[in-house]
Each structure stands twice: as C-alpha cells, then as structure tokens.
Design an enzyme around this catalytic site. Sequence first.
Site, PDB file in Angstrom:
ATOM      1  N   VAL A  11       0.920  -1.183  -0.243  1.00 43.07           N
ATOM      2  CA  VAL A  11      -0.023  -0.008  -0.195  1.00 43.07           C
ATOM      3  C   VAL A  11       0.772   1.761  -0.354  1.00 43.07           C
ATOM      4  O   VAL A  11       0.352   2.123  -0.357  1.00 43.07           O
ATOM      5  CB  VAL A  11      -0.912   0.049   1.246  1.00 43.07           C
ATOM      6  CG1 VAL A  11      -1.824   1.351   1.357  1.00 43.07           C
ATOM      7  CG2 VAL A  11      -1.388  -1.360   0.745  1.00 43.07           C
ATOM      8  N   GLY A  12       1.858   1.424   0.823  1.00 43.93           N
ATOM      9  CA  GLY A  12       2.515   2.161   0.640  1.00 43.93           C
ATOM     10  C   GLY A  12       3.822   2.820  -0.423  1.00 43.93           C
ATOM     11  O   GLY A  12       3.445   4.048  -0.884  1.00 43.93           O
ATOM     12  N   ASP A  32      10.392   2.886   6.562  1.00 42.78           N
ATOM     13  CA  ASP A  32      10.318   1.796   6.671  1.00 42.78           C
ATOM     14  C   ASP A  32      11.517   1.382   8.213  1.00 42.78           C
ATOM     15  O   ASP A  32      12.290   1.495   7.700  1.00 42.78           O
ATOM     16  CB  ASP A  32      10.486   0.889   5.795  1.00 42.78           C
ATOM     17  CG  ASP A  32       8.999  -0.673   6.337  1.00 42.78           C
ATOM     18  OD1 ASP A  32       7.982  -0.519   5.225  1.00 42.78           O
ATOM     19  OD2 ASP A  32       9.501  -1.889   6.707  1.00 42.78           O
ATOM     20  N   ASN A  94      -0.357  -3.854  16.164  1.00 44.73           N
ATOM     21  CA  ASN A  94      -0.009  -2.519  15.382  1.00 44.73           C
ATOM     22  C   ASN A  94      -0.657  -1.473  16.553  1.00 44.73           C
ATOM     23  O   ASN A  94      -0.378  -1.130  15.355  1.00 44.73           O
ATOM     24  CB  ASN A  94      -1.269  -3.030  14.664  1.00 44.73           C
ATOM     25  CG  ASN A  94      -1.294  -4.356  12.735  1.00 44.73           C
ATOM     26  OD1 ASN A  94       0.143  -5.121  12.893  1.00 44.73           O
ATOM     27  ND2 ASN A  94      -1.784  -4.277  12.366  1.00 44.73           N
ATOM     28  N   SER A 118      -3.395   1.305   8.547  1.00 42.98           N
ATOM     29  CA  SER A 118      -3.794  -0.157   9.390  1.00 42.98           C
ATOM     30  C   SER A 118      -4.406  -0.479   9.184  1.00 42.98           C
ATOM     31  O   SER A 118      -5.443   0.013  10.256  1.00 42.98           O
ATOM     32  CB  SER A 118      -2.168  -0.086  10.455  1.00 42.98           C
ATOM     33  OG  SER A 118      -1.227   0.391   9.210  1.00 42.98           O
ATOM     34  N   HIS A 174     -14.457  -0.575   9.031  1.00 43.51           N
ATOM     35  CA  HIS A 174     -13.805  -1.059   7.891  1.00 43.51           C
ATOM     36  C   HIS A 174     -13.656  -2.837   8.260  1.00 43.51           C
ATOM     37  O   HIS A 174     -12.642  -2.817   9.467  1.00 43.51           O
ATOM     38  CB  HIS A 174     -12.096  -0.045   8.223  1.00 43.51           C
ATOM     39  CG  HIS A 174     -11.918  -1.129   6.624  1.00 43.51           C
ATOM     40  ND1 HIS A 174     -12.340  -0.960   5.507  1.00 43.51           N
ATOM     41  CD2 HIS A 174     -10.399  -1.860   6.454  1.00 43.51           C
ATOM     42  CE1 HIS A 174     -11.914  -1.489   4.498  1.00 43.51           C
ATOM     43  NE2 HIS A 174     -10.563  -2.027   5.310  1.00 43.51           N
TER      44      HIS A 174
HETATM   45  O1  TXD Z   1      -9.149   0.421   4.229  1.00 45.40           O
HETATM   46  C1  TXD Z   1      -8.127  -0.092   4.269  1.00 45.40           C
HETATM   47  N1  TXD Z   1      -7.327   1.085   5.746  1.00 45.40           N
HETATM   48  C2  TXD Z   1      -6.742  -0.408   4.308  1.00 45.40           C
HETATM   49  C3  TXD Z   1      -6.347  -1.817   5.589  1.00 45.40           C
HETATM   50  C4  TXD Z   1      -6.490  -1.289   3.362  1.00 45.40           C
HETATM   51  C5  TXD Z   1      -5.542  -1.973   2.639  1.00 45.40           C
HETATM   52  C6  TXD Z   1      -4.682  -2.486   3.471  1.00 45.40           C
HETATM   53  N2  TXD Z   1      -4.948  -1.663   4.805  1.00 45.40           N
HETATM   54  C7  TXD Z   1      -3.244  -2.206   5.896  1.00 45.40           C
HETATM   55  O2  TXD Z   1      -2.400  -1.867   5.656  1.00 45.40           O
HETATM   56  C8  TXD Z   1      -3.256  -3.721   6.175  1.00 45.40           C
HETATM   57  O3  TXD Z   1      -4.077  -4.471   6.624  1.00 45.40           O
HETATM   58  C9  TXD Z   1      -2.577  -3.364   7.130  1.00 45.40           C
HETATM   59  O4  TXD Z   1      -2.023  -3.435   8.019  1.00 45.40           O
HETATM   60  C10 TXD Z   1      -1.696  -2.395   6.004  1.00 45.40           C
HETATM   61  C11 TXD Z   1      -0.325  -2.192   5.441  1.00 45.40           C
HETATM   62  O5  TXD Z   1      -0.814  -3.124   4.217  1.00 45.40           O
HETATM   63  P1  TXD Z   1      -0.028  -3.671   3.015  1.00 45.40           P
HETATM   64  O6  TXD Z   1      -0.792  -4.115   2.337  1.00 45.40           O
HETATM   65  O7  TXD Z   1       1.240  -2.084   2.235  1.00 45.40           O
HETATM   66  O8  TXD Z   1       1.211  -4.282   4.377  1.00 45.40           O
HETATM   67  P2  TXD Z   1       2.535  -5.132   4.022  1.00 45.40           P
HETATM   68  O9  TXD Z   1       3.390  -4.988   2.496  1.00 45.40           O
HETATM   69  O10 TXD Z   1       3.014  -5.953   4.770  1.00 45.40           O
HETATM   70  O11 TXD Z   1       3.638  -3.324   4.179  1.00 45.40           O
HETATM   71  C12 TXD Z   1       3.355  -3.236   5.800  1.00 45.40           C
HETATM   72  C13 TXD Z   1       5.123  -2.246   6.471  1.00 45.40           C
HETATM   73  C14 TXD Z   1       6.072  -3.154   5.544  1.00 45.40           C
HETATM   74  O12 TXD Z   1       7.272  -2.700   4.863  1.00 45.40           O
HETATM   75  C15 TXD Z   1       6.992  -3.260   7.108  1.00 45.40           C
HETATM   76  O13 TXD Z   1       8.214  -3.398   6.984  1.00 45.40           O
HETATM   77  C16 TXD Z   1       5.938  -1.803   7.554  1.00 45.40           C
HETATM   78  O14 TXD Z   1       4.987  -1.627   6.915  1.00 45.40           O
HETATM   79  N3  TXD Z   1       6.499  -1.910   9.242  1.00 45.40           N
HETATM   80  C17 TXD Z   1       6.809  -0.261   9.460  1.00 45.40           C
HETATM   81  N4  TXD Z   1       7.049  -0.009   8.918  1.00 45.40           N
HETATM   82  C18 TXD Z   1       7.629   1.111   9.762  1.00 45.40           C
HETATM   83  N5  TXD Z   1       7.381   1.485  11.291  1.00 45.40           N
HETATM   84  C19 TXD Z   1       7.148   0.149  12.055  1.00 45.40           C
HETATM   85  N6  TXD Z   1       7.417   0.105  13.685  1.00 45.40           N
HETATM   86  C20 TXD Z   1       6.782  -0.703  10.857  1.00 45.40           C
HETATM   87  N7  TXD Z   1       6.628  -2.395  11.177  1.00 45.40           N
HETATM   88  C21 TXD Z   1       6.052  -2.845  10.106  1.00 45.40           C
END
Ligand code: TXD
Length: 307
Positions: A11-12, A32, A94, A118, A174
């Site tokens: 997503v990011g 990240d 989370n 998240s 959600h």
């Molecule tokens: O409608 C909505 N709100 C949503 C929510 C729609 C889609 C995704 N949704 C949620 O967003 C999903 O359930 C996850 O909780 C987040 C992110 O989804 P994404 O698909 O991008 O997950 P990834 O690819 O696993 O990425 C999460 C990133 C990963 O690169 C980790 O290393 C990083 O988060 N991460 C962190 N970054 C910085 N600081 C900390 N502490 C950290 N912990 C993990």
Amino acid sequence: MKVTIVGAGNVGAVTAQRLSTLELAREVVIVDVVEGIPQGKALDIYQAAPLVESDTRVIGTNSYEATAGSDVVIITAGLTRRPGMTRDDLLLRNAYTMQEVTRSVVAQSPECILIPVSNPLDEMTYVALRASGFDRRRVIGMAGVLDSARLRTFIAIELGVAVEDVSAIVLGSHGELMIPMIKYATIAGVPVTDFISAERLAALVERTRNAGTEILDHLKTVSAFYAPSAAITSMVESIALDKRRIMPCAVLLEGEYGLNDVVTGVPVKLGRNGVEQIIEITLDPDEREALGRSAAGVRANIAKLSI
Ligand code: TXD
C-alpha cells in the site's frame, strides 16, 4: 506539500507512486524499519519521474529525520494477519506499532495531518489520535473511501454503466459491520433502486462487505493494495488542493450520530485543514442501529488496549 508514508509495503509503495505521478506533493518520504526496502522502492519510483513528467522528489529512509515538516503523513506500518494469529493478537501488535510510529512522526511534524491506514483501521485511527494528542480534525482514517469505491465498481459492473456516474457511500467501521448506504446510491442522480432489484442490491452489498477477502482469496499471501492506495491518494488530493470533497472517513465522534469517544466511518468534508466538517446525514432507525453496532465493536476493541 510534503507527504510522508510510513510502511514501504504494497500500500505504501503504490501510494508513493500515485502521489508522485500525479505530482500531488513536492516531496514524498517513505519510511520503513526494513533496511533497504524504502530506499530501493523510493529510488525506483523516483527514476520514473522524467517519464511521467513529475518533479516530485521521492526519498526512502529508515529514520524519521527526513520526514520533518511533513504536511500529511500516511501510516501503513503494521502486520496483516498470519496463520495462527488471532484478531486480538493483530490488534495488540499493530496498536503498539501505530503508537510508536505516531510518536516518531509527531516529533518531526507536529503540524501534520495523519492518515492511518493499518488494520484494524478504526481502532488504529483511535490509537493514532490519542498518541498524537492532535485535534480530531487532523487524524483521518482511510477505509470508507475504499469501501465506497468497491460498491460503486460493483454497481457499475452490474449495470454496464460508467463508474463515474455511480455515486455511493459506505459508513461505519471497516469490516463485516460496514454499512453500504444503498438509500443514497445514485446513477447520474437517479436512485440506484430504480435500476437494480432489492435482491441483486443485497448481493452487491454482500460482495462489498467481502471485497477485501475476495481479493485475499485470489492473492493468498498479500491483501489488496491498488484500490487502497487510490483511495488514500484521493484523500490526499482533496487535502492538498483544498477541494473540500465529501468522503466517508474514520474520525473521532463527539456526539455526532449519538456516538461519543469512538472512531467510525462517517461523511466528512476534507480540505487543507483536514476534516473541515463532519456531516450528519439522515439515517433510518435500522441504519442508526447498524452504525451503533459497528461503533460498539470498535469500542470493545479499544477497551482491550491500554490507552
Ligand atoms: O482500507 C484499509 N484501511 C486497508 C488497510 C486497505 C488495505 C490494507 N490495509 C492495511 O494496511 C493492512 O491490513 C496493513 O495493516 C496495512 C498495510 O498493508 P500492506 O499491504 O501495505 O502491508 P505490507 O506490504 O505488509 O506492508 C507493511 C509494511 C512493511 O513494509 C513493514 O516492514 C512495515 O509496514 N512496518 C513498519 N514500518 C515502519 N515502522 C514500523 N514500526 C513498522 N512495522 C512494520
């Protein structure tokens, strides 16, 4: 505009790409915890700049210094649910991440607008709100924009009409308790109920509720990210350009809809100051009850957190 995205996952990263392609920010910073990932993805996105004719600078980092002075900060950091992990495990893990990240963000950008993404979204928005100490107008969770886009897409597919002529809004939290507001769905201004039978509409509502799971079932190990990042981008656009679009967002309610001290999805006017107005639309008794039930679920989860 300077925009920070915390979490260089699916997503990011796609959000960073969309923001830079649309040149909605002068600078996008991706943070990240994993070494190399934000740097590599940021560089890759940045190298498309001459091709998409964008002057947005895209930077990847593992620390927060480079995020200083951000106008908008999108938080996608966290886990998605893994096998053997309960929803409560995910909630606690989370919430901890959201709290830590919010504090780090706020230390560098005390004036920013936060967009938590998240999951579980409504609870994480509440955590970000409390951890930031911000006014509720500056903490705006993304979910309703996505859920509404999904419903609009399904209605357009059903009728074979242009999606841009389909207007629909989804309220509440959600998840399974979201409330697709069929009553207010229109096609070119005409009520959707004039076009689609109650039975088919119920099926489209059900598909909307399960839209995330439907995608997860296909992708297996990762969840949806193209439409979520488009939803975040449209929120950022309304803020950056002060468009004042009406969008369903997860915000803290203080009496609106008869609800207090809980975050849930309601229509808001989004502008340069964040939430410019919370809009209270007329709900039928059963819709009001559904919103109450949706909010009660969020409240019960918030109670499990020590905040
Ligand atoms: O409608 C909505 N709100 C949503 C929510 C729609 C889609 C995704 N949704 C949620 O967003 C999903 O359930 C996850 O909780 C987040 C992110 O989804 P994404 O698909 O991008 O997950 P990834 O690819 O696993 O990425 C999460 C990133 C990963 O690169 C980790 O290393 C990083 O988060 N991460 C962190 N970054 C910085 N600081 C900390 N502490 C950290 N912990 C993990």
